[in-house]
Motif scaffolding. Structure first.
Motif, PDB file in Angstrom:
ATOM      1  N   PHE A 172     -64.855   9.869  24.930  1.00 20.84           N
ATOM      2  CA  PHE A 172     -65.190   9.926  26.360  1.00 20.84           C
ATOM      3  C   PHE A 172     -64.022   9.432  27.203  1.00 20.84           C
ATOM      4  O   PHE A 172     -63.884   9.802  28.366  1.00 20.84           O
ATOM      5  CB  PHE A 172     -66.468   9.129  26.659  1.00 20.84           C
ATOM      6  CG  PHE A 172     -66.232   7.718  27.088  1.00 20.84           C
ATOM      7  CD1 PHE A 172     -66.181   7.391  28.427  1.00 20.84           C
ATOM      8  CD2 PHE A 172     -66.038   6.712  26.158  1.00 20.84           C
ATOM      9  CE1 PHE A 172     -65.951   6.091  28.836  1.00 20.84           C
ATOM     10  CE2 PHE A 172     -65.816   5.417  26.550  1.00 20.84           C
ATOM     11  CZ  PHE A 172     -65.767   5.091  27.891  1.00 20.84           C
ATOM     12  N   ALA A 173     -63.180   8.579  26.623  1.00 24.08           N
ATOM     13  CA  ALA A 173     -61.975   8.094  27.292  1.00 24.08           C
ATOM     14  C   ALA A 173     -60.785   8.797  26.636  1.00 24.08           C
ATOM     15  O   ALA A 173     -60.482   8.538  25.470  1.00 24.08           O
ATOM     16  CB  ALA A 173     -61.855   6.586  27.160  1.00 24.08           C
ATOM     17  N   SER A 231     -59.778  -0.509  16.049  1.00 29.13           N
ATOM     18  CA  SER A 231     -58.848  -0.074  17.102  1.00 29.13           C
ATOM     19  C   SER A 231     -59.554   0.835  18.101  1.00 29.13           C
ATOM     20  O   SER A 231     -59.368   0.714  19.316  1.00 29.13           O
ATOM     21  CB  SER A 231     -57.660   0.679  16.499  1.00 29.13           C
ATOM     22  OG  SER A 231     -56.892  -0.164  15.709  1.00 29.13           O
ATOM     23  N   TYR A 232     -60.362   1.739  17.582  1.00 23.12           N
ATOM     24  CA  TYR A 232     -61.090   2.658  18.460  1.00 23.12           C
ATOM     25  C   TYR A 232     -62.091   1.907  19.335  1.00 23.12           C
ATOM     26  O   TYR A 232     -62.151   2.116  20.547  1.00 23.12           O
ATOM     27  CB  TYR A 232     -61.786   3.743  17.618  1.00 23.12           C
ATOM     28  CG  TYR A 232     -62.598   4.706  18.435  1.00 23.12           C
ATOM     29  CD1 TYR A 232     -62.041   5.391  19.507  1.00 23.12           C
ATOM     30  CD2 TYR A 232     -63.936   4.938  18.141  1.00 23.12           C
ATOM     31  CE1 TYR A 232     -62.787   6.281  20.262  1.00 23.12           C
ATOM     32  CE2 TYR A 232     -64.691   5.825  18.893  1.00 23.12           C
ATOM     33  CZ  TYR A 232     -64.113   6.494  19.956  1.00 23.12           C
ATOM     34  OH  TYR A 232     -64.853   7.366  20.703  1.00 23.12           O
ATOM     35  N   VAL A 233     -62.854   0.997  18.739  1.00 23.74           N
ATOM     36  CA  VAL A 233     -63.849   0.232  19.502  1.00 23.74           C
ATOM     37  C   VAL A 233     -63.165  -0.626  20.568  1.00 23.74           C
ATOM     38  O   VAL A 233     -63.660  -0.743  21.691  1.00 23.74           O
ATOM     39  CB  VAL A 233     -64.720  -0.629  18.561  1.00 23.74           C
ATOM     40  CG1 VAL A 233     -65.556  -1.627  19.331  1.00 23.74           C
ATOM     41  CG2 VAL A 233     -65.616   0.265  17.724  1.00 23.74           C
ATOM     42  N   THR A 234     -62.024  -1.206  20.244  1.00 22.51           N
ATOM     43  CA  THR A 234     -61.267  -2.000  21.210  1.00 22.51           C
ATOM     44  C   THR A 234     -60.874  -1.135  22.404  1.00 22.51           C
ATOM     45  O   THR A 234     -61.026  -1.540  23.568  1.00 22.51           O
ATOM     46  CB  THR A 234     -60.029  -2.624  20.558  1.00 22.51           C
ATOM     47  OG1 THR A 234     -60.455  -3.494  19.508  1.00 22.51           O
ATOM     48  CG2 THR A 234     -59.181  -3.392  21.559  1.00 22.51           C
ATOM     49  N   CYS A 235     -60.402   0.074  22.126  1.00 23.60           N
ATOM     50  CA  CYS A 235     -60.020   0.994  23.197  1.00 23.60           C
ATOM     51  C   CYS A 235     -61.242   1.385  24.035  1.00 23.60           C
ATOM     52  O   CYS A 235     -61.188   1.372  25.265  1.00 23.60           O
ATOM     53  CB  CYS A 235     -59.362   2.241  22.592  1.00 23.60           C
ATOM     54  SG  CYS A 235     -58.749   3.412  23.822  1.00 23.60           S
ATOM     55  N   ILE A 236     -62.339   1.702  23.381  1.00 18.18           N
ATOM     56  CA  ILE A 236     -63.569   2.088  24.095  1.00 18.18           C
ATOM     57  C   ILE A 236     -64.055   0.942  24.984  1.00 18.18           C
ATOM     58  O   ILE A 236     -64.374   1.140  26.154  1.00 18.18           O
ATOM     59  CB  ILE A 236     -64.676   2.493  23.099  1.00 18.18           C
ATOM     60  CG1 ILE A 236     -64.335   3.824  22.439  1.00 18.18           C
ATOM     61  CG2 ILE A 236     -66.045   2.552  23.769  1.00 18.18           C
ATOM     62  CD1 ILE A 236     -64.295   5.000  23.394  1.00 18.18           C
ATOM     63  N   ASN A 237     -64.108  -0.266  24.425  1.00 18.23           N
ATOM     64  CA  ASN A 237     -64.571  -1.413  25.212  1.00 18.23           C
ATOM     65  C   ASN A 237     -63.680  -1.666  26.419  1.00 18.23           C
ATOM     66  O   ASN A 237     -64.176  -1.997  27.505  1.00 18.23           O
ATOM     67  CB  ASN A 237     -64.688  -2.656  24.337  1.00 18.23           C
ATOM     68  CG  ASN A 237     -65.921  -2.620  23.469  1.00 18.23           C
ATOM     69  OD1 ASN A 237     -66.924  -2.001  23.823  1.00 18.23           O
ATOM     70  ND2 ASN A 237     -65.862  -3.276  22.326  1.00 18.23           N
TER      71      ASN A 237
END
Length: 86
Positions: free
Chosen positions: A5-6, A44-50
């Motif tokens: 989504f980002a 890494s992905y969750v960090t970017c999403i958050n």
């Protein structure tokens, strides 16, 4: 594989998806490994999403909703058994 989504998180999502799909097909399904070996890519992905949820002002609302209506493991299991509760 779909985009994130980002848009700036899509490369991290792609890395995780590729790692997971390889692990799943080459190891998990063949009984060679049950531990997901791709957690660093997921993190890494969750960090970017958050970070993007926070930047867009969505994360505070999610956090508040989770505080006001937390899901317990039992509630989640029960909702899976009874589709009427969803």
């Amino acid at each position: 594989m779909s985009v994130s989504f980002a848009p700036e998180c899509t490369p991290a999502k792609k890395e995780y998806d590729e790692c997971f799909n390889k692990w799943y097909t080459e190891k998990f399904l063949k009984g060679k490994s049950v531990e997901n070996e791709c957690t660093e890519f997921w993190d890494s992905y969750v960090t970017c999403i958050n970070a993007n949820l926070a930047k867009q002002g969505i994360k505070p609302m999610l956090d508040k909703a989770r505080e006001e209506q937390p899901f317990t493991h039992e509630e989640m299991q029960e909702s899976l058994k009874d589709p009427e509760k969803q």
